[in-house]
Design an enzyme around this catalytic site. Structure first.
Site, short mmCIF file in Angstrom:
data_model
loop_
_atom_site.label_atom_id
_atom_site.label_comp_id
_atom_site.label_asym_id
_atom_site.label_seq_id
_atom_site.Cartn_x
_atom_site.Cartn_y
_atom_site.Cartn_z
N GLU A 1 -15.94 13.21 -29.05
CA GLU A 1 -17.19 13.93 -29.17
C GLU A 1 -17.31 14.59 -30.54
O GLU A 1 -18.39 14.61 -31.15
CB GLU A 1 -17.32 14.98 -28.07
N ARG B 1 -4.18 6.15 -28.38
CA ARG B 1 -5.24 7.15 -28.52
C ARG B 1 -4.68 8.57 -28.61
O ARG B 1 -5.19 9.39 -29.35
CB ARG B 1 -6.22 7.05 -27.35
N GLU C 1 -6.75 8.91 -39.15
CA GLU C 1 -6.65 7.79 -40.09
C GLU C 1 -7.15 6.48 -39.48
O GLU C 1 -6.75 5.39 -39.90
CB GLU C 1 -5.20 7.63 -40.55
N ASN D 1 -15.09 3.84 -28.63
CA ASN D 1 -16.05 3.58 -29.70
C ASN D 1 -15.86 2.22 -30.38
O ASN D 1 -14.77 1.91 -30.86
CB ASN D 1 -15.90 4.73 -30.71
#
Length: 442
Positions: free
Chosen positions: A63, A272, A336, A360
């Site tokens: 977000e 993640r 990164e 995403n």
């Protein structure tokens, strides 16, 4: 009456559960100390004061990243901004990207208060925001009604209503009542506008997807261009971005199959969550996959520390056959992602093989990299449906299809991706215009 009873029960549960929440934060703080720091903020006690700020609630990293172009535009036109977060990843990203503005006192990044009326009262005393923007579709009941009580118009921003959520909420319409209590919604597409309107949300503006306006860090792109020959030589490169718990085995099976292909691609694998870096490194070692860690071979500026020269990755780069070097770079760093994506020819976006849904796809498309996703795309319904239709994204249903796509699908050329990307950009200015229209009349 039903909503009133729910809010009373919600408040009671939070007050009774505060000791449990504090234990949770303490335990998480053993792995990530930031969880247990600035604890007074979670109780509505803030040292900062930014009266009249625009408030952006970005609960976590994803977000916050989507909010970056909007926050930058707000700051550039002279607004003060306060961002609230629940996880360290989101707060760190805000502090990293906007460090100069925070140091200058034009912005603050703080913890969101606990879901109690008195904690939010402290937040509103400290910042007296002019308006609030809740990124995506976060539903925090006490936040919504505390904002209304304080006279702060609160909007869902960059919002979409996924198919699965819509079907689930049809059986539990209380969530619709909570969404109706927002001052309005800035949504990603016409379809999303129709969905929110169908459950009673008003003041809806179609503003697009903010991630299409995200800035691309040039230093990371330059570093990738320099390092790719050293890492991969002449081999094609595949990046697995934001791999989540529960799909590693499937991905590693597909990677093993791809490594047996004559092309023998080099793989960049980016979990993640940072707490999974060591776990994934162990999984790679257990499978006998030859891997190196970004933290071991590159310094903080992305300059090589221990990479052989001139190349270890391909037969043509420096005389080093692929079998002599590693096959995988484990991306064990934060902030990164563009570097990891820029190394690649194609990207697999994580999450699509879990019920939580894919992450995403816009960042790789921004770099003109075709994207592969798993079957669960409800979390990125926009723009995934449009990207699949345009041929810039490939949706695979099984691990076998994924393994085949890794070496058998090259995707469209960069000009096709560029055209798709341009057609969906411009959400930042649309969001600012919608905010100005609503706040002036709020």
């Amino acid at each position: 009456m039903r909503l009133w009873l729910f809010l009373r029960l919600w408040s009671l549960l939070w007050h009774l559960g505060l000791p449990v929440v504090l234990v949770y934060l303490w335990r998480r703080g053993r792995k990530d100390p930031l969880y247990a720091q600035h604890l007074a903020e979670r109780f509505g006690r803030y040292r900062q004061r930014l009266p009249g700020a625009i408030w952006v609630h970005a609960v976590s990293l994803g977000e916050m990243r989507s909010a970056v172009p909007l926050i930058r535009a707000l700051l550039d036109r002279g607004e003060a901004v306060v961002t609230t977060h629940f996880t360290p990843a989101g707060r760190r990203e805000a502090e990293r990207v906007f460090a100069p503005e925070i140091a200058a006192g034009r912005m603050a990044a703080v913890w969101v208060p606990f879901e109690t009326a008195w904690a939010y009262a402290g937040f509103f005393r400290a910042f007296r925001p002019r308006a609030g923007l809740v990124m995506e579709i976060e539903i925090w009941p006490r936040m919504i009604f505390a904002a209304r009580k304080s006279g702060v118009p609160l909007f869902m921003c960059n919002a979409q209503y996924p198919t699965k959520s819509l079907a689930r909420d049809a059986k539990f319409t209380l969530r619709h009542k909570l969404m109706q209590a927002y001052a309005g919604a800035f949504v990603k597409s016409d379809l999303q506008a129709q969905r929110f309107a169908s459950v009673g949300v008003t003041n809806i503006h179609v503003t697009g997807e903010l991630r299409f306006d995200q800035p691309i860090p040039p230093a990371q792109i330059a570093a990738a261009q320099t390092l790719r020959p050293l890492l991969a030589g002449d081999r094609p490169v595949l990046t697995f971005a934001s791999a989540v718990e529960g799909e590693d085995d499937l991905y590693l099976d597909a990677i093993a199959a791809a490594l047996s292909h004559p092309a023998r691609p080099f793989v960049v694998y980016v979990p993640r969550k940072p707490e999974r870096f060591d776990e994934v490194a162990g999984m790679l070692a257990t499978r006998g996959l030859k891997a190196i860690r970004r933290s071991a071979v590159l310094d903080p500026t992305l300059a090589p520390k221990t990479l052989p020269s001139p190349s270890w990755g391909g037969d043509g780069g420096g005389g080093h056959p692929a079998s002599q070097g590693p096959d995988i770079l484990l991306g064990d760093s934060l902030g990164e992602m563009y570097f990891y994506l820029a190394l690649s020819d194609r990207t697999v976006t994580g999450g699509g093989f879990t019920p939580h849904g894919a992450h995403n796809i816009i960042e790789p498309l921004a770099l003109k990299r075709p994207v592969i996703v798993g079957p669960e795309i409800h979390t990125i319904e926009y723009p995934a449906v449009e990207a699949i239709a345009a041929g810039v994204c490939l949706r695979v249903e099984t691990s076998e299809e994924l393994a085949q796509a890794l070496t058998g699908w090259s995707g469209p050329g960069p000009e096709v991706i560029e055209a798709f990307f341009k057609a969906h950009s411009g959400a930042t200015q649309k969001t600012l215009a919608a905010l100005d229209a609503e706040v002036k009349t709020a």
